[in-house]
Write a protein that holds these residues in place. Structure first.
Motif, PDB file in Angstrom:
ATOM      1  N   VAL A  66       1.146  -1.031  -0.070  1.00  0.00           N
ATOM      2  CA  VAL A  66      -0.045   0.065   0.067  1.00  0.00           C
ATOM      3  C   VAL A  66       0.759   1.214  -0.149  1.00  0.00           C
ATOM      4  N   ASN A  67       2.279   1.120   0.598  1.00  0.00           N
ATOM      5  CA  ASN A  67       3.127   2.701   0.795  1.00  0.00           C
ATOM      6  C   ASN A  67       3.313   2.398  -0.125  1.00  0.00           C
ATOM      7  N   ALA A  68       3.715   1.187  -1.035  1.00  0.00           N
ATOM      8  CA  ALA A  68       4.462   2.323  -2.706  1.00  0.00           C
ATOM      9  C   ALA A  68       3.394   2.553  -3.499  1.00  0.00           C
ATOM     10  N   LEU A  69       1.546   2.671  -3.666  1.00  0.00           N
ATOM     11  CA  LEU A  69       1.126   3.288  -3.997  1.00  0.00           C
ATOM     12  C   LEU A  69       0.960   4.104  -3.786  1.00  0.00           C
ATOM     13  N   ASP A  70      -0.006   4.710  -4.483  1.00  0.00           N
ATOM     14  CA  ASP A  70       0.180   6.671  -4.711  1.00  0.00           C
ATOM     15  C   ASP A  70      -1.693   6.739  -4.679  1.00  0.00           C
ATOM     16  N   GLU A  71      -2.086   8.335  -4.157  1.00  0.00           N
ATOM     17  CA  GLU A  71      -3.618   8.593  -4.204  1.00  0.00           C
ATOM     18  C   GLU A  71      -4.499   7.499  -5.682  1.00  0.00           C
ATOM     19  N   THR A  72      -3.511   8.240  -6.989  1.00  0.00           N
ATOM     20  CA  THR A  72      -4.298   7.699  -8.141  1.00  0.00           C
ATOM     21  C   THR A  72      -4.314   6.722  -7.753  1.00  0.00           C
ATOM     22  N   LEU A  73      -3.425   5.892  -7.247  1.00  0.00           N
ATOM     23  CA  LEU A  73      -4.042   3.751  -7.589  1.00  0.00           C
ATOM     24  C   LEU A  73      -4.501   3.428  -6.682  1.00  0.00           C
ATOM     25  N   PHE A  74      -4.805   3.942  -5.448  1.00  0.00           N
ATOM     26  CA  PHE A  74      -5.700   3.990  -4.443  1.00  0.00           C
ATOM     27  C   PHE A  74      -7.313   4.127  -4.873  1.00  0.00           C
ATOM     28  N   GLN A  75      -7.070   5.387  -5.839  1.00  0.00           N
ATOM     29  CA  GLN A  75      -8.780   5.055  -5.988  1.00  0.00           C
ATOM     30  C   GLN A  75      -9.086   3.896  -7.237  1.00  0.00           C
ATOM     31  N   MET A  76      -8.196   4.064  -7.607  1.00  0.00           N
ATOM     32  CA  MET A  76      -8.102   3.150  -8.976  1.00  0.00           C
ATOM     33  C   MET A  76      -8.553   1.310  -8.094  1.00  0.00           C
ATOM     34  N   VAL A  77      -7.803   1.148  -7.159  1.00  0.00           N
ATOM     35  CA  VAL A  77      -7.851  -0.598  -6.872  1.00  0.00           C
ATOM     36  C   VAL A  77      -9.475   0.151  -6.768  1.00  0.00           C
ATOM     37  N   LYS A  86      -6.365  -6.205  -9.419  1.00  0.00           N
ATOM     38  CA  LYS A  86      -5.019  -7.247 -10.162  1.00  0.00           C
ATOM     39  C   LYS A  86      -4.272  -6.362  -9.989  1.00  0.00           C
ATOM     40  N   ILE A  87      -4.191  -6.162 -11.157  1.00  0.00           N
ATOM     41  CA  ILE A  87      -3.207  -5.377 -11.932  1.00  0.00           C
ATOM     42  C   ILE A  87      -2.367  -4.449 -11.217  1.00  0.00           C
ATOM     43  N   ILE A  88      -2.957  -3.253 -10.332  1.00  0.00           N
ATOM     44  CA  ILE A  88      -2.052  -2.824  -9.325  1.00  0.00           C
ATOM     45  C   ILE A  88      -1.336  -3.704  -8.313  1.00  0.00           C
ATOM     46  N   ILE A  93       3.289  -5.831  -5.699  1.00  0.00           N
ATOM     47  CA  ILE A  93       4.258  -7.173  -5.240  1.00  0.00           C
ATOM     48  C   ILE A  93       5.946  -7.337  -5.798  1.00  0.00           C
ATOM     49  N   MET A  94       5.558  -6.502  -7.227  1.00  0.00           N
ATOM     50  CA  MET A  94       7.313  -6.204  -8.184  1.00  0.00           C
ATOM     51  C   MET A  94       7.336  -5.000  -7.080  1.00  0.00           C
ATOM     52  N   LYS A  95       6.638  -3.851  -6.803  1.00  0.00           N
ATOM     53  CA  LYS A  95       7.858  -2.981  -6.229  1.00  0.00           C
ATOM     54  C   LYS A  95       8.703  -3.340  -5.063  1.00  0.00           C
ATOM     55  N   THR A  96       7.785  -4.209  -4.399  1.00  0.00           N
ATOM     56  CA  THR A  96       8.502  -4.268  -3.033  1.00  0.00           C
ATOM     57  C   THR A  96       8.714  -5.788  -3.197  1.00  0.00           C
ATOM     58  N   ASP A  97       8.867  -6.853  -3.552  1.00  0.00           N
ATOM     59  CA  ASP A  97       9.633  -7.851  -3.418  1.00  0.00           C
ATOM     60  C   ASP A  97      10.508  -7.910  -4.996  1.00  0.00           C
ATOM     61  N   ARG A  98      11.653  -7.985  -4.528  1.00  0.00           N
ATOM     62  CA  ARG A  98      13.079  -8.060  -6.049  1.00  0.00           C
ATOM     63  C   ARG A  98      13.277  -9.219  -6.629  1.00  0.00           C
ATOM     64  N   LEU A  99      12.885 -10.392  -5.501  1.00  0.00           N
ATOM     65  CA  LEU A  99      13.034 -11.311  -5.871  1.00  0.00           C
ATOM     66  C   LEU A  99      11.838 -11.955  -7.207  1.00  0.00           C
ATOM     67  N   PHE A 100      10.576 -11.566  -6.319  1.00  0.00           N
ATOM     68  CA  PHE A 100       9.417 -11.687  -7.353  1.00  0.00           C
ATOM     69  C   PHE A 100       9.537 -10.768  -9.115  1.00  0.00           C
ATOM     70  N   PHE A 101       9.884  -9.915  -9.216  1.00  0.00           N
ATOM     71  CA  PHE A 101      10.223  -8.439 -10.120  1.00  0.00           C
ATOM     72  C   PHE A 101      11.077  -9.059 -10.668  1.00  0.00           C
ATOM     73  N   GLU A 102      12.134  -9.611 -10.121  1.00  0.00           N
ATOM     74  CA  GLU A 102      12.899 -10.175 -11.636  1.00  0.00           C
ATOM     75  C   GLU A 102      12.867 -11.205 -12.046  1.00  0.00           C
ATOM     76  N   PHE A 103      11.832 -12.210 -11.317  1.00  0.00           N
ATOM     77  CA  PHE A 103      11.217 -13.203 -11.988  1.00  0.00           C
ATOM     78  C   PHE A 103      10.568 -12.842 -13.229  1.00  0.00           C
ATOM     79  N   MET A 104       9.552 -11.485 -13.211  1.00  0.00           N
ATOM     80  CA  MET A 104       8.483 -11.599 -13.934  1.00  0.00           C
ATOM     81  C   MET A 104       9.489 -11.145 -14.781  1.00  0.00           C
ATOM     82  N   ASP A 105      10.568  -9.866 -14.489  1.00  0.00           N
ATOM     83  CA  ASP A 105      10.950  -9.459 -16.249  1.00  0.00           C
ATOM     84  C   ASP A 105      12.230 -10.145 -16.536  1.00  0.00           C
ATOM     85  N   GLU A 106      12.397 -11.607 -16.012  1.00  0.00           N
ATOM     86  CA  GLU A 106      13.085 -12.249 -16.659  1.00  0.00           C
ATOM     87  C   GLU A 106      13.068 -13.421 -17.041  1.00  0.00           C
ATOM     88  N   VAL A 107      11.484 -14.268 -16.383  1.00  0.00           N
ATOM     89  CA  VAL A 107      11.049 -16.106 -16.963  1.00  0.00           C
ATOM     90  C   VAL A 107      10.061 -15.091 -17.104  1.00  0.00           C
TER      91      VAL A 107
END
Length: 198
Positions: A66-77, A86-88, A93-107
């Protein structure tokens, strides 16, 4: 920046948690701080969990997202269709978890690029092997932790709509709302949109 984040296994106690994310965003929008949110969630069992220990395990991850998001994204959720939420959440999750982000990015991104819409156990095994070779912290994860992370990665892929079929490993492309996509790129986070295959 994501590269400054330490690798962590915190996702083992977190998973997708979209319902929980919405609850916490609702409280944030009301002006509550993290401490007040913890109190409300626990006292009123807003996550509707059977055990308080489950709240203690998942709430720190939800707050981080939640703290990685801003007001605009709050309203969208809160206001947009479930798919947008779901997308937000996936983005958070990607913004706050490096291991998962790199999995998404690399795999996952690579699979989309090469039109190989299939994820297999060996893809996850290889990913974790490579990460363990690159990083001492990942190398120090127990087998049990790695097994749990693989499960959670699958779960997040499934609940976000990327993994179409758990049994076959068939992937589908995410449909991202254009306004959301443009907004994430505009705030300088295009790398996350790319990692989602766009």
């Amino acid at each position: 920046m994501i590269s400054e984040l330490q690798y962590s296994s915190s996702l083992t106690g977190a998973s997708f948690l979209l319902y929980e994310l919405k609850q916490v965003i609702g409280l944030k929008v009301q002006g509550l701080n993290d401490k007040e949110i913890k109190q409300r969630v626990t006292e009123e069992n807003l996550f509707q969990y059977k055990y308080e220990s489950s709240i203690k395990r998942s709430l720190p991850s939800v707050l981080r997202r939640v703290n990685a998001l801003d007001e605009t994204l709050f309203q969208m959720v809160l206001e947009e269709p479930l798919e947008t939420g779901k997308i937000i959440n996936l983005y958070a999750i990607m913004k706050t978890d490096r291991l998962f982000f790199e999995f998404m990015d690399e795999v996952i991104r690579e699979k989309y690029e090469f039109h190989n819409l299939l994820i297999e156990t060996k893809d996850l095994n290889l990913y974790f092997t490579v990460k363990a070779e690159q990083d001492n912290k990942v190398a120090g994860f127990t087998e049990k932790t790695v097994a749990k992370l693989k499960q959670v990665f699958y779960k997040v892929l499934f609940e976000s709509g990327i993994l179409k079929d758990k049994k076959t490993g068939e992937l589908s492309r995410l449909l991202i709302d254009e306004d959301l996509k443009e907004y994430i790129i505009r705030i300088g986070d295009g790398q996350f949109v790319k990692a989602m295959g766009h």
